[in-house]
Design a protein around this motif. Structure first.
Motif, PDB file in Angstrom:
ATOM      1  N   LEU A  30      22.281  35.234 -37.204  1.00 18.84           N
ATOM      2  CA  LEU A  30      21.087  35.722 -37.886  1.00 18.84           C
ATOM      3  C   LEU A  30      21.225  35.603 -39.396  1.00 18.84           C
ATOM      4  N   LYS A  33      21.016  32.110 -40.764  1.00 15.86           N
ATOM      5  CA  LYS A  33      19.671  31.537 -40.746  1.00 15.86           C
ATOM      6  C   LYS A  33      18.718  32.313 -41.661  1.00 15.86           C
ATOM      7  N   VAL A  35      17.805  35.418 -41.360  1.00 14.51           N
ATOM      8  CA  VAL A  35      16.976  36.370 -40.617  1.00 14.51           C
ATOM      9  C   VAL A  35      17.422  37.785 -40.975  1.00 14.51           C
ATOM     10  N   PHE A  62      16.038  42.852 -35.450  1.00 22.02           N
ATOM     11  CA  PHE A  62      16.005  41.815 -36.487  1.00 22.02           C
ATOM     12  C   PHE A  62      14.635  41.153 -36.532  1.00 22.02           C
ATOM     13  N   GLY A  63      14.386  40.407 -37.593  1.00 19.88           N
ATOM     14  CA  GLY A  63      13.137  39.668 -37.652  1.00 19.88           C
ATOM     15  C   GLY A  63      12.901  39.006 -38.980  1.00 19.88           C
ATOM     16  N   ASN A  64      11.732  38.405 -39.062  1.00 18.64           N
ATOM     17  CA  ASN A  64      11.292  37.713 -40.257  1.00 18.64           C
ATOM     18  C   ASN A  64       9.937  38.316 -40.626  1.00 18.64           C
ATOM     19  N   ALA A 121      11.400  32.166 -31.734  1.00 20.95           N
ATOM     20  CA  ALA A 121      12.689  32.063 -32.432  1.00 20.95           C
ATOM     21  C   ALA A 121      13.784  32.823 -31.704  1.00 20.95           C
ATOM     22  N   LEU A 125      17.581  31.476 -31.144  1.00 16.91           N
ATOM     23  CA  LEU A 125      18.721  32.223 -31.695  1.00 16.91           C
ATOM     24  C   LEU A 125      19.699  32.647 -30.603  1.00 16.91           C
TER      25      LEU A 125
END
Length: 132
Positions: A30, A33, A35, A62-64, A121, A125
């Motif tokens: 993560l 990348k 994230v 987690f996230g964007n 995603a 991942l």
């Protein structure tokens, strides 16, 4: 590695290594990348604080925000599923990685395909994790 999808949309993959090792590796993927990791919750440790025993279990949230914010703007209750979450847990000596499938999240919140696309995603991942 083995992958299963339950009728309620939970994807479970098998990973090599202990829960702690897999959780650490996933965090590395993560972070590599870019994230955002919002939380890492060691649920087994939390159980120990109240004198209870639980198999090794770690939840990573987690996230964007660039991908998740439009989803939550269109479907506010998607905030119950976002940020994304992966549960890494011990299943009688086998480490499993489980999460809600992007399709089940999209269906639950009636997301248009363009909004739901970013949820995929999580598959990429976790595939990187189990192939790593």
């Amino acid at each position: 590695m083995e992958t299963e999808v339950s009728p309620d949309g939970v994807v479970t993959k098998t990973a090599a290594g202990s829960v702690g090792e897999v959780a650490s590796e996933f965090r590395g993927i993560l972070e590599g990348k870019g994230v955002m990791v919002f939380a890492v919750i060691d649920q087994a440790e939390a159980a120990r604080t109240v004198g209870l025993s639980l198999r090794d279990t770690v939840l990573i949230v987690f996230g964007n925000p660039a991908a998740g914010t439009p989803v939550m703007a269109a479907a506010p209750l998607a905030g119950l599923d976002l940020p994304l979450k992966v549960l890494i847990w011990d299943d009688a000596g086998v480490t499993r990685v489980s999460y809600y499938s992007p399709a089940s999240i999209a269906e639950r919140h009636g997301l248009e395909p363009d909004l739901a696309a970013g949820l995929g995603a999580i598959d990429v991942l976790t595939d990187a994790l189990i192939k790593g």
